[in-house]
Enzyme design. Structure first.
Site, PDB file in Angstrom:
ATOM      1  N   ALA A   1      -1.017 -11.988  -2.294  1.00 20.98           N
ATOM      2  CA  ALA A   1      -0.007 -11.038  -1.818  1.00 20.98           C
ATOM      3  C   ALA A   1      -0.678  -9.994  -0.936  1.00 20.98           C
ATOM      4  CB  ALA A   1       0.675 -10.361  -2.999  1.00 20.98           C
ATOM      5  N   TYR A   2      -1.837  -9.522  -1.370  1.00 23.61           N
ATOM      6  CA  TYR A   2      -2.572  -8.499  -0.630  1.00 23.61           C
ATOM      7  C   TYR A   2      -3.041  -9.039   0.722  1.00 23.61           C
ATOM      8  CZ  TYR A   2      -6.272  -5.043   0.358  1.00 23.61           C
ATOM      9  OH  TYR A   2      -7.056  -4.096   0.937  1.00 23.61           O
TER      10      TYR A   2
END
Ligand code: ZN
Length: 662
Positions: free
Chosen positions: A551-552
């Site tokens: 996600a990051y």
């Protein structure tokens, strides 16, 4: 005006200490003297460096402010060395300054006020010289001398205008000698001098004469319409803001052509009353209330027509200044910034400019006093000031320009307005400090209001919050030059475990947040037309992602791509966009909270307390990376040193070969 002298406070003070005491009383009353203006003195005995008693004049040094004065700010001059110079016929300013320097009792004292000889030649123990508003209103009208006579009789000697310096000092001394009963002098287009046997007497006379003039004008303010009465109505507050929003970027862009400035807005009732009056467009163009104001406000303000485009009106003002300079210039002079520092807008108020907010506020404060003088003077007879030629002599007078030269050299980011998002984290705090140390006007934004004096709350994921925050910056400082888009979050989870809301949250902060802030900033930077620098704090993961950081890394990649698009779309406007890829910054980091540390350690299958060491050892330089390291790179990308760099990645990761930009 209230006499603030307090015998109890003054008791036991020696002459010099009493001088400081009364100077502070004078300096703390803005209607008596504006910032840095006015000067005071006392005469007494002091010992020189060899212990010999000398008759000494202590007179305010150049560049200090009476309100916060201390004994050291008053230059000691040996009167027996000074006084014989009275017999000379004339003296150039440069000779006078050099002469006075040779009379100083201490070589380390500040340069004495340019009005030092005036204090020396008047044979009274204590002397005050101020540029009080009410006195200027008496002298700055077509029938000033008549009014002075009516208010002060023979107590004050009338001195026709002479430029400050040797000649004025002699003229005043001669006129006073012819009138031995006088208690002071009133200088045409300039100000007031009073004297006394001690500090109390001199100070009390200043207050007395100013009060007499104030009372006279207060009565007339009630009886007559001010400056021909009201012509324009003040716009409602929201409409005024809307006007500023629309025009600030344009104004700032044009007035910054020579030197970047910050804008401040003043809509005090007195200012609005003035700009809305029938005669203000004419009266404001006549000239300064006193030469002392001109150094900060220029000879005249720009009075604009708010319905017509602003840029050409500002350019016309600058063109007029160029003409004025060409007409009056002397060999060896250089032209000052021709753009206006005071802009008056009917219905809206006053906009002032300065190298920072404090300086622009000082200009506003001084012009508020100029307004009072123009208003009051006109209640008796038409406002009158120095002729254009005499005003030029003062505006371009080397002695006054010397005061400006005392200002320290400007820092690399001086005059620039910068927004830092995510300002409360380790990297954010280091960036705020660095940019501010280098002279920028920095606004620190984060979810919660921080301890920083210029902090604002900002949720980068909310369009409303972003618009409101950037609107506030625009209305406070007039524009923006630097954006450090730094706010970010991280979630550690493999794709199969990642919840949709976690994925969306990362995208909202790390991608959408940067888009929203950048879009609003560009909407100001483009119409300013003076370029800008946008710096995205991205991550090493953009080029070399790690597992469980989906996600990051994905959302940060969107941020990196956004940076490139910003660079592509805005190069033609001189706006640069670059990114910094740091790696493994732990100290005080909001991103590396306990959970992320624990999860990251798990992903790499190492004990949590070895995580920092793991990051350090995996870089080529085997070095720990800190927020200060990132801030140093931000400074480079924010400053003109990187003027030819856009769309670039700067790594601050100790060297991670998998993450080499290629
Ligand atoms: Zn003066």
């Amino acid at each position: 005006m209230k006499n603030l002298w307090n015998d109890k406070e003054a008791k036991g003070l020696n002459r010099l200490e009493q001088l400081v005491y009364r100077s502070r009383l004078i300096g703390s009353e803005p209607k008596l003297c504006v910032w840095g203006g006015g000067n005071t003195s006392t005469k007494w005995e002091e010992k020189d460096f060899q212990g010999r008693p000398r008759r000494v004049l202590r007179v305010k040094g150049s560049g200090s402010d009476l309100k916060v004065s201390e004994p050291k700010h008053f230059t000691p001059l040996d009167l027996d060395l000074v006084l014989p110079v009275y017999d000379r016929e004339s003296m150039t300013d440069e000779d006078m300054v050099s002469f006075i320097e040779h009379c100083m009792l201490s070589p380390k004292a500040p340069r004495a006020s340019i009005e030092a000889l005036l204090h020396a030649f008047l044979d009274y123990p204590d002397i005050d010289h101020t540029h009080a508003d009410a006195i200027l209103a008496v002298t700055n009208n077509a029938r000033g001398r008549e009014l002075a006579k009516k208010l002060f009789g023979n107590e004050l000697v009338w001195v026709p205008y002479v430029k400050p310096g040797f000649t004025l000092s002699k003229v005043v001394a001669d006129l006073v000698r012819e009138n031995p009963k006088a208690r002071g002098a009133i200088l045409e287009h300039h100000g007031l001098i009073t004297w006394g046997e001690d500090s109390k007497e001199s100070y009390s006379r200043t207050i007395d004469y100013v009060t007499r003039a104030e009372k006279f004008f207060a009565k007339r303010e009630k009886a007559y319409s001010i400056l021909g009465g009201q012509k324009v109505k003040t716009l409602p507050e929201e409409a005024r803001k809307e006007w500023l929003r629309k025009n600030y970027p344009v104004i700032r862009g044009v007035v910054s052509k020579n030197k970047l400035v910050i804008l401040r807005y003043d809509d005090k009732p007195e200012v609005l009353e003035f700009v809305n009056s029938k005669l203000a467009p004419k009266v404001s163009q006549i000239g300064p209330a006193t030469p002392d104001h001109m150094l900060r406000t220029k000879r005249v303000p720009l009075f604009v027509d708010p319905k017509k485009p602003l840029a050409p009106q500002i350019e016309t003002y600058a063109e007029n200044h160029r003409r004025y300079y060409e007409k009056h210039k002397q060999p060896g002079m250089f032209m000052l910034d021709p753009y206006p520092v005071v802009i008056l807008v009917p219905g809206i108020g006053m906009i002032t400019t300065g190298k920072d907010a404090i300086c622009a506020d000082i200009v506003a404060e001084i012009y508020e006093h100029a307004i009072q003088v123009q208003k009051d003077a006109s209640l008796w007879a038409p406002y009158k000031s120095l002729s254009e030629k005499l005003a030029f002599e003062m505006e371009y007078w080397s002695m006054e320009l010397y005061k400006l030269s005392l200002a320290p050299n400007e820092k690399p980011l001086a005059r620039k307005i910068a927004l830092v998002t995510g300002a409360e984290g380790a990297i954010g705090r280091a960036i705020v400090k660095k940019l501010r140390d280098q002279g920028a006007q920095v606004i620190a934004a984060d979810l919660k209001k921080g301890s920083d004096p210029f902090s604002i709350t900002l949720d980068v994921t909310s369009e409303k919050s972003v618009t409101a925050a950037i609107d506030k910056i625009l209305l406070t400082f007039g524009g923006i030059d630097i954006l450090v888009s730094n706010a970010g979050i991280a979630t550690v989870a493999s794709l199969t475990d990642l919840k949709l809301e976690q994925w969306e949250k990362n995208l909202a902060v790390n991608a959408t947040g940067h888009f929203l802030v950048t879009r609003e900033i560009l909407r100001i930077m483009r119409p300013q037309g003076i370029g800008g620098s946008i710096i995205f704090i991205t991550t090493k993961n953009v080029l070399a992602p790690g597992k469980d950081f989906g996600a990051y890394s994905s959302s940060k990649s969107a941020q990196a791509q956004l940076c490139r698009i910003v660079a592509i779309e805005n190069g033609e406007f001189g706006i640069r966009a670059n990114m910094i890829n740091p790696d493994g910054i732990f100290e005080g980091s909001g991103l590396w909270n306990e959970k992320v540390r624990k999860d990251r350690a798990e992903s790499y299958k190492i004990p949590e307390n070895e995580l920092e060491d793991f990051y350090r050892k995996r870089n080529l330089l085997k070095i720990r990376v800190t927020g200060e390291d990132v801030a140093e790179s931000v400074l480079f990308l924010a400053s003109d040193k990187s003027a030819k760099t856009t769309g670039c990645i700067l790594t601050v990761d100790g060297g991670v070969k998998e993450a080499f930009p290629r």
